[in-house]
Design a protein around this motif. Structure first.
Motif, PDB file in Angstrom:
ATOM      1  N   GLY A 146      51.593  63.589 -97.356  1.00  0.00           N
ATOM      2  CA  GLY A 146      51.843  62.170 -97.558  1.00  0.00           C
ATOM      3  C   GLY A 146      50.551  61.363 -97.511  1.00  0.00           C
ATOM      4  N   GLN A 147      50.652  60.073 -97.793  1.00  0.00           N
ATOM      5  CA  GLN A 147      49.469  59.209 -97.847  1.00  0.00           C
ATOM      6  C   GLN A 147      49.491  58.081 -96.820  1.00  0.00           C
ATOM      7  OE1 GLN A 147      49.983  58.548-102.256  1.00  0.00           O
ATOM      8  NE2 GLN A 147      47.767  58.785-102.243  1.00  0.00           N
ATOM      9  N   LEU A 148      50.675  57.576 -96.477  1.00  0.00           N
ATOM     10  CA  LEU A 148      50.771  56.406 -95.607  1.00  0.00           C
ATOM     11  C   LEU A 148      50.287  56.737 -94.195  1.00  0.00           C
ATOM     12  CD1 LEU A 148      51.704  53.473 -95.757  1.00  0.00           C
ATOM     13  CD2 LEU A 148      53.981  54.218 -95.063  1.00  0.00           C
ATOM     14  N   PHE A 149      49.279  55.989 -93.707  1.00  0.00           N
ATOM     15  CA  PHE A 149      48.654  56.213 -92.394  1.00  0.00           C
ATOM     16  C   PHE A 149      47.977  57.575 -92.291  1.00  0.00           C
ATOM     17  CE2 PHE A 149      52.597  53.669 -91.327  1.00  0.00           C
ATOM     18  CZ  PHE A 149      51.954  52.440 -91.405  1.00  0.00           C
ATOM     19  N   MET A 150      47.699  58.203 -93.415  1.00  0.00           N
ATOM     20  CA  MET A 150      47.034  59.505 -93.443  1.00  0.00           C
ATOM     21  C   MET A 150      45.682  59.348 -94.142  1.00  0.00           C
ATOM     22  SD  MET A 150      49.245  61.839 -92.095  1.00  0.00           S
ATOM     23  CE  MET A 150      49.116  63.446 -92.860  1.00  0.00           C
ATOM     24  N   GLU A 151      45.064  60.488 -94.476  1.00  0.00           N
ATOM     25  CA  GLU A 151      43.806  60.468 -95.197  1.00  0.00           C
ATOM     26  C   GLU A 151      44.031  60.015 -96.637  1.00  0.00           C
ATOM     27  OE1 GLU A 151      42.004  64.290 -94.951  1.00  0.00           O
ATOM     28  OE2 GLU A 151      42.424  64.509 -92.814  1.00  0.00           O
ATOM     29  N   ASP A 152      42.918  59.722 -97.326  1.00  0.00           N
ATOM     30  CA  ASP A 152      42.979  59.327 -98.728  1.00  0.00           C
ATOM     31  C   ASP A 152      43.177  60.588 -99.564  1.00  0.00           C
ATOM     32  OD1 ASP A 152      42.880  57.975-101.092  1.00  0.00           O
ATOM     33  OD2 ASP A 152      40.700  57.713-101.105  1.00  0.00           O
ATOM     34  N   LEU A 153      44.435  60.862 -99.906  1.00  0.00           N
ATOM     35  CA  LEU A 153      44.783  62.087-100.617  1.00  0.00           C
ATOM     36  C   LEU A 153      45.353  61.774-101.994  1.00  0.00           C
ATOM     37  CD1 LEU A 153      46.618  63.751 -97.594  1.00  0.00           C
ATOM     38  CD2 LEU A 153      44.330  64.326 -98.421  1.00  0.00           C
ATOM     39  N   ASP A 154      45.562  62.814-102.786  1.00  0.00           N
ATOM     40  CA  ASP A 154      46.184  62.641-104.092  1.00  0.00           C
ATOM     41  C   ASP A 154      47.608  62.108-103.939  1.00  0.00           C
ATOM     42  OD1 ASP A 154      43.928  63.618-105.289  1.00  0.00           O
ATOM     43  OD2 ASP A 154      44.691  65.652-105.522  1.00  0.00           O
ATOM     44  N   ASP A 155      48.119  61.486-104.991  1.00  0.00           N
ATOM     45  CA  ASP A 155      49.457  60.913-104.999  1.00  0.00           C
ATOM     46  C   ASP A 155      50.502  62.014-104.790  1.00  0.00           C
ATOM     47  OD1 ASP A 155      51.921  59.786-105.581  1.00  0.00           O
ATOM     48  OD2 ASP A 155      51.188  58.643-107.296  1.00  0.00           O
ATOM     49  N   ALA A 156      51.183  61.988-103.628  1.00  0.00           N
ATOM     50  CA  ALA A 156      52.160  63.024-103.295  1.00  0.00           C
ATOM     51  C   ALA A 156      53.324  63.039-104.276  1.00  0.00           C
ATOM     52  CB  ALA A 156      52.670  62.810-101.871  1.00  0.00           C
ATOM     53  N   PHE A 157      53.761  61.862-104.717  1.00  0.00           N
ATOM     54  CA  PHE A 157      54.915  61.784-105.613  1.00  0.00           C
ATOM     55  C   PHE A 157      54.575  62.366-106.990  1.00  0.00           C
ATOM     56  CE2 PHE A 157      55.944  58.984-102.227  1.00  0.00           C
ATOM     57  CZ  PHE A 157      57.330  58.952-102.157  1.00  0.00           C
ATOM     58  N   ALA A 158      53.378  62.099-107.461  1.00  0.00           N
ATOM     59  CA  ALA A 158      52.948  62.677-108.740  1.00  0.00           C
ATOM     60  C   ALA A 158      52.815  64.191-108.637  1.00  0.00           C
ATOM     61  CB  ALA A 158      51.617  62.060-109.176  1.00  0.00           C
ATOM     62  N   CYS A 159      52.288  64.672-107.497  1.00  0.00           N
ATOM     63  CA  CYS A 159      52.146  66.123-107.280  1.00  0.00           C
ATOM     64  C   CYS A 159      53.511  66.801-107.269  1.00  0.00           C
ATOM     65  CB  CYS A 159      51.426  66.388-105.964  1.00  0.00           C
ATOM     66  SG  CYS A 159      49.666  65.990-105.971  1.00  0.00           S
ATOM     67  N   MET A 160      54.463  66.216-106.539  1.00  0.00           N
ATOM     68  CA  MET A 160      55.799  66.806-106.474  1.00  0.00           C
ATOM     69  C   MET A 160      56.457  66.817-107.844  1.00  0.00           C
ATOM     70  SD  MET A 160      57.436  65.489-102.848  1.00  0.00           S
ATOM     71  CE  MET A 160      57.256  63.731-103.236  1.00  0.00           C
ATOM     72  N   ASN A 161      56.289  65.749-108.585  1.00  0.00           N
ATOM     73  CA  ASN A 161      56.902  65.653-109.907  1.00  0.00           C
ATOM     74  C   ASN A 161      56.347  66.727-110.838  1.00  0.00           C
ATOM     75  OD1 ASN A 161      58.965  64.108-111.099  1.00  0.00           O
ATOM     76  ND2 ASN A 161      57.492  63.027-112.377  1.00  0.00           N
ATOM     77  N   THR A 162      55.026  66.937-110.767  1.00  0.00           N
ATOM     78  CA  THR A 162      54.390  67.948-111.608  1.00  0.00           C
ATOM     79  C   THR A 162      54.871  69.343-111.247  1.00  0.00           C
ATOM     80  OG1 THR A 162      52.400  66.599-111.906  1.00  0.00           O
ATOM     81  CG2 THR A 162      52.182  68.967-112.287  1.00  0.00           C
TER      82      THR A 162
END
Length: 216
Positions: free
Chosen positions: A64-80
Motif C-alpha cells: 500500500g501507499q497511505l502512510f507508507m513509503e513512496d511506492l508504485d501505485d498498488a491499484f495499478a499493479c493489482m489491475n495489471t
C-alpha cells in the motif's frame, strides 16, 4: 490459508496456501495453476509444496501507499497482475497479501479486486481484525491477519523499551522480541473448484492469550 474443495471426478489432494512478503513484478511469467501472494515462510513453504505436487506457482506481494513509503501505485499493479492471471481461467486460486498501514486503503483495495481473487488479506499492523467475510463478488476478506507471536507485548516487542519511548519521548534501549507464549494467527478459506472464489472464510487464532478461533 486456502483449502481447495475438489470434485469427485478429479479428486486430487486439496491445495493449501499461506501468506508471506515481498513483491517482484519483473519476474512474472505465466501461465500458473496457483498464485501465492507473499513470499514469507508460509508463502515460500506453500509454493514449494504445491510445486512438488505439480502445480505452477507464482509468489507475489502488493504494498500500500497511505502512510507508507513512496511506492508504485498498488491499484495499478493489482489491475495489471489480475488482468494477466485470471481467476478460474489461467489460475486456480489467488491469495492477495496487501501489506499496508491504513485500514481504509485495505478495504478499498479489497473491493477493487473483489471477484478476481480467492482471498484478500491485509498485513503490517500486527493485530487480527474482526471483519472476516466474503465480499459481494465472492472474494474472502480480512483487513489484517495479525501477527504470529506474543500478544503480551507491544506489537510483538518486549513492553519495556516501547513504553519508555512513549512515556519519556526518547529513543531508549533497542527493541527486543517478546518472549511470552505466542499466538498463531491467520485466515482459513475454502474455495470453489470451478471458480476459485471463496465458499467459506474464518479467522484462525491458536495459542497465547487471544481468544481462540479454530474453523470447524
Amino acid at each position: 490459508m486456502v483449502e481447495s474443495t475438489e470434485s469427485p471426478r478429479s479428486a486430487p489432494k486439496p491445495s493449501r496456501l499461506r501468506i508471506g512478503r515481498r513483491y517482484r513484478p519483473i519476474r512474472l511469467e505465466g501461465p500458473y495453476d496457483v498464485i501465492v501472494i507473499g513470499s514469507g515462510i508460509g508463502g515460500l513453504t506453500t509454493a514449494a509444496m504445491l510445486s512438488a505436487s505439480g502445480k505452477k506457482v507464482l509468489v507475489l506481494n502488493v504494498m500500500g501507499q497511505l502512510f507508507m513509503e513512496d511506492l508504485d501505485d498498488a491499484f495499478a499493479c493489482m489491475n495489471t497482475l489480475l488482468g494477466q492471471h485470471r481467476l478460474g481461467a489461467t489460475v486456480d486460486a489467488v491469495v492477495l497479501d496487501f501489506h499496508a498501514e491504513a485500514t481504509s486503503e485495505k478495504m478499498a483495495a479489497g473491493h477493487f479486486v473483489d471477484g478476481r481473487v480467492s482471498l484478500f488479506v491485509g498485513t503490517h499492523t500486527h493485530v487480527p481484525t474482526a471483519d472476516t467475510m466474503i465480499l459481494n463478488g465472492g472474494s474472502a476478506y480480512q483487513s489484517d491477519a495479525g501477527m504470529c507471536g506474543s500478544y503480551d507485548s507491544v506489537i510483538g516487542m518486549d513492553k519495556v523499551a516501547p513504553l519508555e519511548r512513549f512515556v519519556k519521548k526518547v529513543k531508549g534501549e533497542r527493541l527486543s522480541v517478546a518472549s511470552g507464549e505466542g499466538t498463531l494467527c491467520g485466515v482459513f478459506v475454502e474455495t470453489d473448484d470451478s471458480t476459485g472464489l471463496a465458499r467459506r472464510a474464518a479467522p484462525v487464532r491458536i495459542g497465547g492469550r487471544l481468544s481462540e478461533a479454530v474453523p470447524d
